[in-house]
Design a protein around this motif. Structure first.
Motif, PDB file in Angstrom:
ATOM      1  N   MET A 169      55.329  50.607  -3.519  1.00  0.00           N
ATOM      2  CA  MET A 169      55.603  51.391  -2.340  1.00  0.00           C
ATOM      3  C   MET A 169      57.039  51.104  -1.881  1.00  0.00           C
ATOM      4  O   MET A 169      57.443  49.964  -1.749  1.00  0.00           O
ATOM      5  N   SER A 170      57.800  52.178  -1.655  1.00  0.00           N
ATOM      6  CA  SER A 170      59.183  51.987  -1.228  1.00  0.00           C
ATOM      7  C   SER A 170      59.237  51.737   0.275  1.00  0.00           C
ATOM      8  O   SER A 170      58.405  52.212   1.027  1.00  0.00           O
ATOM      9  N   HIS A 171      60.230  50.969   0.665  1.00  0.00           N
ATOM     10  CA  HIS A 171      60.416  50.676   2.083  1.00  0.00           C
ATOM     11  C   HIS A 171      61.289  51.760   2.702  1.00  0.00           C
ATOM     12  O   HIS A 171      62.293  52.157   2.119  1.00  0.00           O
ATOM     13  N   PRO A 172      60.935  52.224   3.889  1.00  0.00           N
ATOM     14  CA  PRO A 172      61.791  53.220   4.535  1.00  0.00           C
ATOM     15  C   PRO A 172      63.141  52.596   4.920  1.00  0.00           C
ATOM     16  O   PRO A 172      63.230  51.396   5.181  1.00  0.00           O
ATOM     17  N   THR A 173      64.158  53.418   4.899  1.00  0.00           N
ATOM     18  CA  THR A 173      65.494  52.953   5.263  1.00  0.00           C
ATOM     19  C   THR A 173      65.519  52.647   6.752  1.00  0.00           C
ATOM     20  O   THR A 173      65.139  53.491   7.569  1.00  0.00           O
ATOM     21  N   PRO A 174      65.936  51.439   7.129  1.00  0.00           N
ATOM     22  CA  PRO A 174      65.977  51.089   8.553  1.00  0.00           C
ATOM     23  C   PRO A 174      66.926  52.013   9.329  1.00  0.00           C
ATOM     24  O   PRO A 174      67.928  52.491   8.802  1.00  0.00           O
ATOM     25  N   TYR A 175      66.601  52.234  10.594  1.00  0.00           N
ATOM     26  CA  TYR A 175      67.387  53.121  11.439  1.00  0.00           C
ATOM     27  C   TYR A 175      68.871  52.737  11.472  1.00  0.00           C
ATOM     28  O   TYR A 175      69.722  53.630  11.343  1.00  0.00           O
ATOM     29  N   PRO A 176      69.233  51.453  11.638  1.00  0.00           N
ATOM     30  CA  PRO A 176      70.674  51.128  11.678  1.00  0.00           C
ATOM     31  C   PRO A 176      71.412  51.522  10.394  1.00  0.00           C
ATOM     32  O   PRO A 176      72.581  51.913  10.450  1.00  0.00           O
ATOM     33  N   VAL A 177      70.759  51.453   9.258  1.00  0.00           N
ATOM     34  CA  VAL A 177      71.391  51.851   7.997  1.00  0.00           C
ATOM     35  C   VAL A 177      71.586  53.364   7.984  1.00  0.00           C
ATOM     36  O   VAL A 177      72.660  53.871   7.617  1.00  0.00           O
ATOM     37  N   ARG A 178      70.577  54.102   8.421  1.00  0.00           N
ATOM     38  CA  ARG A 178      70.698  55.563   8.508  1.00  0.00           C
ATOM     39  C   ARG A 178      71.793  55.948   9.510  1.00  0.00           C
ATOM     40  O   ARG A 178      72.544  56.889   9.283  1.00  0.00           O
ATOM     41  N   LEU A 179      71.858  55.212  10.612  1.00  0.00           N
ATOM     42  CA  LEU A 179      72.874  55.470  11.620  1.00  0.00           C
ATOM     43  C   LEU A 179      74.274  55.254  11.043  1.00  0.00           C
ATOM     44  O   LEU A 179      75.177  56.075  11.242  1.00  0.00           O
ATOM     45  N   ALA A 180      74.470  54.171  10.309  1.00  0.00           N
ATOM     46  CA  ALA A 180      75.774  53.903   9.675  1.00  0.00           C
ATOM     47  C   ALA A 180      76.130  55.020   8.696  1.00  0.00           C
ATOM     48  O   ALA A 180      77.281  55.478   8.656  1.00  0.00           O
ATOM     49  N   ASP A 181      75.158  55.473   7.921  1.00  0.00           N
ATOM     50  CA  ASP A 181      75.403  56.574   6.982  1.00  0.00           C
ATOM     51  C   ASP A 181      75.780  57.852   7.723  1.00  0.00           C
ATOM     52  O   ASP A 181      76.690  58.577   7.308  1.00  0.00           O
ATOM     53  N   GLU A 182      75.108  58.144   8.819  1.00  0.00           N
ATOM     54  CA  GLU A 182      75.384  59.356   9.598  1.00  0.00           C
ATOM     55  C   GLU A 182      76.769  59.284  10.243  1.00  0.00           C
ATOM     56  O   GLU A 182      77.510  60.269  10.257  1.00  0.00           O
ATOM     57  N   ILE A 183      77.124  58.133  10.777  1.00  0.00           N
ATOM     58  CA  ILE A 183      78.449  57.975  11.379  1.00  0.00           C
ATOM     59  C   ILE A 183      79.531  58.156  10.318  1.00  0.00           C
ATOM     60  O   ILE A 183      80.545  58.821  10.558  1.00  0.00           O
ATOM     61  N   THR A 184      79.314  57.606   9.144  1.00  0.00           N
ATOM     62  CA  THR A 184      80.267  57.762   8.047  1.00  0.00           C
ATOM     63  C   THR A 184      80.431  59.233   7.681  1.00  0.00           C
ATOM     64  O   THR A 184      81.550  59.719   7.492  1.00  0.00           O
ATOM     65  N   ARG A 185      79.319  59.952   7.607  1.00  0.00           N
ATOM     66  CA  ARG A 185      79.357  61.380   7.300  1.00  0.00           C
ATOM     67  C   ARG A 185      80.135  62.133   8.381  1.00  0.00           C
ATOM     68  O   ARG A 185      80.981  62.978   8.089  1.00  0.00           O
ATOM     69  N   GLN A 186      79.866  61.801   9.645  1.00  0.00           N
ATOM     70  CA  GLN A 186      80.549  62.485  10.735  1.00  0.00           C
ATOM     71  C   GLN A 186      82.042  62.162  10.776  1.00  0.00           C
ATOM     72  O   GLN A 186      82.858  63.020  11.126  1.00  0.00           O
ATOM     73  N   LEU A 187      82.414  60.950  10.407  1.00  0.00           N
ATOM     74  CA  LEU A 187      83.839  60.609  10.336  1.00  0.00           C
ATOM     75  C   LEU A 187      84.535  61.454   9.269  1.00  0.00           C
ATOM     76  O   LEU A 187      85.678  61.891   9.458  1.00  0.00           O
ATOM     77  N   GLY A 188      83.858  61.692   8.161  1.00  0.00           N
ATOM     78  CA  GLY A 188      84.399  62.578   7.127  1.00  0.00           C
ATOM     79  C   GLY A 188      84.577  63.991   7.654  1.00  0.00           C
ATOM     80  O   GLY A 188      85.607  64.639   7.389  1.00  0.00           O
ATOM     81  N   GLN A 189      83.596  64.475   8.411  1.00  0.00           N
ATOM     82  CA  GLN A 189      83.708  65.807   9.010  1.00  0.00           C
ATOM     83  C   GLN A 189      84.875  65.867   9.992  1.00  0.00           C
ATOM     84  O   GLN A 189      85.623  66.846  10.025  1.00  0.00           O
ATOM     85  N   LEU A 190      85.025  64.826  10.801  1.00  0.00           N
ATOM     86  CA  LEU A 190      86.120  64.774  11.764  1.00  0.00           C
ATOM     87  C   LEU A 190      87.471  64.819  11.044  1.00  0.00           C
ATOM     88  O   LEU A 190      88.379  65.539  11.461  1.00  0.00           O
ATOM     89  N   ALA A 191      87.597  64.080   9.962  1.00  0.00           N
ATOM     90  CA  ALA A 191      88.849  64.086   9.189  1.00  0.00           C
ATOM     91  C   ALA A 191      89.114  65.480   8.620  1.00  0.00           C
ATOM     92  O   ALA A 191      90.254  65.962   8.641  1.00  0.00           O
ATOM     93  N   ASP A 192      88.067  66.142   8.126  1.00  0.00           N
ATOM     94  CA  ASP A 192      88.230  67.504   7.602  1.00  0.00           C
ATOM     95  C   ASP A 192      88.701  68.454   8.700  1.00  0.00           C
ATOM     96  O   ASP A 192      89.608  69.258   8.491  1.00  0.00           O
ATOM     97  N   HIS A 193      88.086  68.376   9.880  1.00  0.00           N
ATOM     98  CA  HIS A 193      88.496  69.233  11.001  1.00  0.00           C
ATOM     99  C   HIS A 193      89.928  68.920  11.408  1.00  0.00           C
ATOM    100  O   HIS A 193      90.714  69.831  11.669  1.00  0.00           O
ATOM    101  N   LEU A 194      90.263  67.646  11.487  1.00  0.00           N
ATOM    102  CA  LEU A 194      91.590  67.224  11.921  1.00  0.00           C
ATOM    103  C   LEU A 194      92.674  67.805  11.014  1.00  0.00           C
ATOM    104  O   LEU A 194      93.728  68.232  11.484  1.00  0.00           O
ATOM    105  N   SER A 195      92.397  67.861   9.731  1.00  0.00           N
ATOM    106  CA  SER A 195      93.398  68.369   8.786  1.00  0.00           C
ATOM    107  C   SER A 195      93.660  69.857   8.955  1.00  0.00           C
ATOM    108  O   SER A 195      94.683  70.364   8.492  1.00  0.00           O
ATOM    109  N   ARG A 196      92.757  70.564   9.640  1.00  0.00           N
ATOM    110  CA  ARG A 196      92.910  72.008   9.806  1.00  0.00           C
ATOM    111  C   ARG A 196      93.278  72.432  11.233  1.00  0.00           C
ATOM    112  O   ARG A 196      93.472  73.615  11.494  1.00  0.00           O
ATOM    113  N   LEU A 197      93.367  71.494  12.148  1.00  0.00           N
ATOM    114  CA  LEU A 197      93.648  71.842  13.543  1.00  0.00           C
ATOM    115  C   LEU A 197      95.118  72.160  13.764  1.00  0.00           C
ATOM    116  O   LEU A 197      95.989  71.586  13.103  1.00  0.00           O
TER     117      LEU A 197
END
Length: 127
Positions: free
Chosen positions: A1-29
């Protein structure tokens, strides 16, 4: 049985994804909006850079505790401590430019205004 990914790990992944989105937006502003975003990112109290600095500092405290217990090599704690100190110094260096970025970001756009002249870039480092 696999262990679910803890919330703080998911949160770190989501923040990383959003930082990438912010950088993409910044390059086009457009420049005034980009300056506003950069000023907010660099805000030492409420900006991304201040938050990352605090996060690395918190990681350093954790690593110190774990190194003292023998669970982590001391080099991990030392590396996180150095990173925290460097980020703090960078935050201080960039903080002095935040007001300029805010001013550029709030200047009205005028089409009849004189185009700014390019200036040679001079590398200066103050600490």
């Amino acid at each position: 049985m696999s262990h679910p990914t803890p919330y703080p790990v998911r949160l770190a992944d989501e923040i990383t994804r959003q930082l990438g989105q912010l950088a993409d937006h910044l390059s086009r502003l457009p420049p005034p909006q980009a300056a506003q975003v950069i000023a907010r990112i660099l805000d030492p109290d409420a900006g991304v850079l201040g938050g990352i600095t605090h996060l690395v500092s918190t990681g350093s405290v954790f690593a110190k505790d774990q190194a003292e217990r023998g669970a982590l090599p001391a080099e991990v704690w030392l590396a996180l401590g150095r990173a925290s100190n460097e980020l703090h110094g960078i935050t201080l260096d960039l903080d002095e430019h935040q007001e300029t970025l805010q001013r550029v970001g709030t200047q009205p756009v005028t089409t009849a205004a004189k185009t700014p002249a390019p200036v040679p870039l001079v590398v200066r480092r103050r600490r």
